[in-house]
Design a protein around this motif. Structure first.
Motif, PDB file in Angstrom:
ATOM      1  N   UNK A 179       0.826  -1.200   0.000  1.00  0.00           N
ATOM      2  CA  UNK A 179       0.000   0.000   0.000  1.00  0.00           C
ATOM      3  C   UNK A 179       0.867   1.259   0.000  1.00  0.00           C
ATOM      4  N   UNK A 180       0.596   2.145  -0.956  1.00  0.00           N
ATOM      5  CA  UNK A 180       1.332   3.391  -1.048  1.00  0.00           C
ATOM      6  C   UNK A 180       2.695   3.283  -1.678  1.00  0.00           C
ATOM      7  N   UNK A 181       3.130   2.067  -1.991  1.00  0.00           N
ATOM      8  CA  UNK A 181       4.465   1.871  -2.571  1.00  0.00           C
ATOM      9  C   UNK A 181       4.389   1.173  -3.920  1.00  0.00           C
ATOM     10  N   UNK A 182       3.713   0.035  -3.953  1.00  0.00           N
ATOM     11  CA  UNK A 182       3.539  -0.696  -5.207  1.00  0.00           C
ATOM     12  C   UNK A 182       2.081  -1.099  -5.320  1.00  0.00           C
ATOM     13  N   UNK A 183       1.351  -0.387  -6.140  1.00  0.00           N
ATOM     14  CA  UNK A 183      -0.061  -0.673  -6.342  1.00  0.00           C
ATOM     15  C   UNK A 183      -0.306  -0.863  -7.838  1.00  0.00           C
ATOM     16  N   UNK A 184      -1.330  -1.640  -8.161  1.00  0.00           N
ATOM     17  CA  UNK A 184      -1.570  -2.000  -9.555  1.00  0.00           C
ATOM     18  C   UNK A 184      -2.983  -1.655  -9.992  1.00  0.00           C
ATOM     19  N   UNK A 185      -3.144  -1.410 -11.282  1.00  0.00           N
ATOM     20  CA  UNK A 185      -4.448  -1.313 -11.931  1.00  0.00           C
ATOM     21  C   UNK A 185      -4.606  -2.532 -12.823  1.00  0.00           C
ATOM     22  N   UNK A 186      -5.786  -3.149 -12.756  1.00  0.00           N
ATOM     23  CA  UNK A 186      -6.053  -4.394 -13.469  1.00  0.00           C
ATOM     24  C   UNK A 186      -7.315  -4.238 -14.308  1.00  0.00           C
ATOM     25  N   UNK A 187      -7.346  -4.861 -15.468  1.00  0.00           N
ATOM     26  CA  UNK A 187      -8.581  -4.943 -16.243  1.00  0.00           C
ATOM     27  C   UNK A 187      -8.522  -6.170 -17.150  1.00  0.00           C
ATOM     28  N   UNK A 188      -9.683  -6.596 -17.629  1.00  0.00           N
ATOM     29  CA  UNK A 188      -9.778  -7.592 -18.687  1.00  0.00           C
ATOM     30  C   UNK A 188     -10.114  -6.866 -19.979  1.00  0.00           C
ATOM     31  N   UNK A 189      -9.552  -7.317 -21.079  1.00  0.00           N
ATOM     32  CA  UNK A 189      -9.816  -6.694 -22.373  1.00  0.00           C
ATOM     33  C   UNK A 189      -9.906  -7.775 -23.439  1.00  0.00           C
ATOM     34  N   UNK A 190     -10.795  -7.569 -24.394  1.00  0.00           N
ATOM     35  CA  UNK A 190     -10.966  -8.502 -25.512  1.00  0.00           C
ATOM     36  C   UNK A 190     -10.404  -7.861 -26.775  1.00  0.00           C
ATOM     37  N   UNK A 191      -9.701  -8.663 -27.585  1.00  0.00           N
ATOM     38  CA  UNK A 191      -9.067  -8.162 -28.797  1.00  0.00           C
ATOM     39  C   UNK A 191      -9.419  -9.044 -29.997  1.00  0.00           C
ATOM     40  N   UNK A 192      -9.494  -8.408 -31.164  1.00  0.00           N
ATOM     41  CA  UNK A 192      -9.690  -9.111 -32.427  1.00  0.00           C
ATOM     42  C   UNK A 192      -8.375  -9.106 -33.195  1.00  0.00           C
ATOM     43  N   UNK A 193      -7.906 -10.282 -33.576  1.00  0.00           N
ATOM     44  CA  UNK A 193      -6.680 -10.432 -34.359  1.00  0.00           C
ATOM     45  C   UNK A 193      -7.084 -10.845 -35.776  1.00  0.00           C
ATOM     46  N   UNK A 194      -6.558 -10.152 -36.755  1.00  0.00           N
ATOM     47  CA  UNK A 194      -6.974 -10.415 -38.141  1.00  0.00           C
ATOM     48  C   UNK A 194      -5.836 -10.943 -39.000  1.00  0.00           C
ATOM     49  N   UNK A 195      -4.836 -11.544 -38.408  1.00  0.00           N
ATOM     50  CA  UNK A 195      -3.794 -12.194 -39.183  1.00  0.00           C
ATOM     51  C   UNK A 195      -2.509 -11.415 -39.295  1.00  0.00           C
ATOM     52  N   UNK A 196      -2.488 -10.132 -38.897  1.00  0.00           N
ATOM     53  CA  UNK A 196      -1.236  -9.385 -38.918  1.00  0.00           C
ATOM     54  C   UNK A 196      -0.733  -9.191 -37.493  1.00  0.00           C
ATOM     55  N   UNK A 197       0.330  -8.411 -37.348  1.00  0.00           N
ATOM     56  CA  UNK A 197       0.964  -8.296 -36.034  1.00  0.00           C
ATOM     57  C   UNK A 197       0.155  -7.457 -35.053  1.00  0.00           C
ATOM     58  N   UNK A 198      -0.718  -6.595 -35.542  1.00  0.00           N
ATOM     59  CA  UNK A 198      -1.484  -5.724 -34.654  1.00  0.00           C
ATOM     60  C   UNK A 198      -2.788  -6.387 -34.234  1.00  0.00           C
ATOM     61  N   UNK A 199      -3.443  -5.790 -33.246  1.00  0.00           N
ATOM     62  CA  UNK A 199      -4.730  -6.299 -32.818  1.00  0.00           C
ATOM     63  C   UNK A 199      -5.639  -5.124 -32.492  1.00  0.00           C
ATOM     64  N   UNK A 200      -6.942  -5.356 -32.592  1.00  0.00           N
ATOM     65  CA  UNK A 200      -7.939  -4.310 -32.371  1.00  0.00           C
ATOM     66  C   UNK A 200      -8.697  -4.612 -31.091  1.00  0.00           C
ATOM     67  N   UNK A 201      -8.797  -3.604 -30.212  1.00  0.00           N
ATOM     68  CA  UNK A 201      -9.516  -3.820 -28.964  1.00  0.00           C
ATOM     69  C   UNK A 201     -11.020  -3.815 -29.231  1.00  0.00           C
ATOM     70  N   UNK A 202     -11.721  -4.790 -28.695  1.00  0.00           N
ATOM     71  CA  UNK A 202     -13.161  -4.934 -28.888  1.00  0.00           C
ATOM     72  C   UNK A 202     -13.928  -4.400 -27.690  1.00  0.00           C
ATOM     73  N   UNK A 203     -13.468  -4.731 -26.503  1.00  0.00           N
ATOM     74  CA  UNK A 203     -14.145  -4.298 -25.280  1.00  0.00           C
ATOM     75  C   UNK A 203     -13.172  -4.396 -24.120  1.00  0.00           C
ATOM     76  N   UNK A 204     -13.523  -3.769 -23.022  1.00  0.00           N
ATOM     77  CA  UNK A 204     -12.689  -3.817 -21.824  1.00  0.00           C
ATOM     78  C   UNK A 204     -13.573  -3.700 -20.601  1.00  0.00           C
ATOM     79  N   UNK A 205     -13.102  -4.246 -19.502  1.00  0.00           N
ATOM     80  CA  UNK A 205     -13.817  -4.099 -18.234  1.00  0.00           C
ATOM     81  C   UNK A 205     -13.450  -2.760 -17.604  1.00  0.00           C
ATOM     82  N   UNK A 206     -14.070  -2.449 -16.473  1.00  0.00           N
ATOM     83  CA  UNK A 206     -13.643  -1.309 -15.694  1.00  0.00           C
ATOM     84  C   UNK A 206     -12.279  -1.578 -15.080  1.00  0.00           C
ATOM     85  N   UNK A 207     -11.711  -0.574 -14.449  1.00  0.00           N
ATOM     86  CA  UNK A 207     -10.370  -0.688 -13.872  1.00  0.00           C
ATOM     87  C   UNK A 207     -10.482  -1.038 -12.392  1.00  0.00           C
TER      88      UNK A 207
END
Length: 262
Positions: A77-105
């Protein structure tokens, strides 16, 4: 046959093939194996943008609700804290990916002392049901993402006036005796004298703060798709159960926040 009819028949055949390969709706859950399993140190990366702890292939999923479990370590607490979320991505065959949705933080604030934390997340992912019929190469992933919330961005160590030298430098014959030395501010110090040209010399040395370091977050112990009857708490923002860490929901889903694109 007219070309348009041939194209329609080909498209219908491809869709039928995709339907045959899709998971049976009678499944009670869908498992999505993660990439890694062991808890690993997670320092701030790439200007502290969202980065993925693990990736689960969710192509062809049956349910719109998912559950994942993971563990945390070295959150203070107060020294090392993290933010977490789940996120969904669409991959279309190349190196990049497109974000589809995400949860809250979800803010994980840890404790004053070291404690192993356990977190369960339940979320409605927003990925279209079934296979993507636009092409034969699209893949969906659900990723557990993290970023630093607090520290160790500005750790403060201790500055000590001591002998400084390159690592593994030879010292035999370099240090002669002890004596007084005056620094640039006019202060006198009782320090060892040294030969001219010696790699050793009195200097200010900074010892890093013992609290500087990295928290650890495991990959998903599992990521599984479940029906509403099994996890009715799941929502678009997300639902969480936490043990061993302070926690609170922060800002809502935001697809515009920067993340690693590969």
């Amino acid at each position: 046959m007219p070309p348009s009819l041939v194209n329609e028949l080909s498209e219908l055949k491809r869709r039928m093939t995709a339907i045959e390969r899709a998971p049976a709706p009678v499944n009670s859950f869908d498992r999505y194996p993660p990439v890694e399993w062991a808890a690993q140190g997670r320092p701030p990366v790439g200007s502290n943008v969202w980065s993925s702890v693990s990736v689960s292939n969710a192509t062809g999923l049956t349910f719109d609700r998912v559950e994942c479990k993971f563990i945390t370590d070295f959150l203070y607490t107060g020294k090392r804290e993290a933010e977490i979320r789940l996120a969904a991505f669409r991959h279309t065959g190349n190196a990049s990916r497109e974000i589809v949705s995400a949860s809250g933080v979800l803010n994980l604030t840890g404790n004053a002392s070291r404690t192993i934390g356990v977190v369960v997340l339940r979320w409605i992912h927003g990925i279209p049901f079934g296979w993507d019929y636009q092409d034969d190469t699209t893949v969906y992933t659900i990723e557990l993402q993290h970023r630093y919330k607090k520290g160790p961005e500005n750790p403060k160590g201790r500055t000590i006036y001591a002998i400084a030298a390159p690592e593994d430098s030879a010292i035999n014959g370099n240090i002669l005796n002890w004596g007084y030395k005056q620094d640039d501010d006019g202060k006198w110090w009782w320090v060892p004298t040294y030969r001219a040209g010696s790699p050793w010399a009195p200097d200010f040395v900074t010892v890093p703060n013992a609290d500087e370091g990295s928290y650890s977050i495991s990959a998903m112990q599992y990521c599984v798709g479940l029906p509403q009857t099994r996890i009715p708490e799941a929502s678009e923002n997300g639902w969480a159960w936490i043990k061993g860490s302070g926690a609170a929901w922060g800002r809502g889903p935001d697809l515009t926040e920067p993340f690693f694109g590969v």
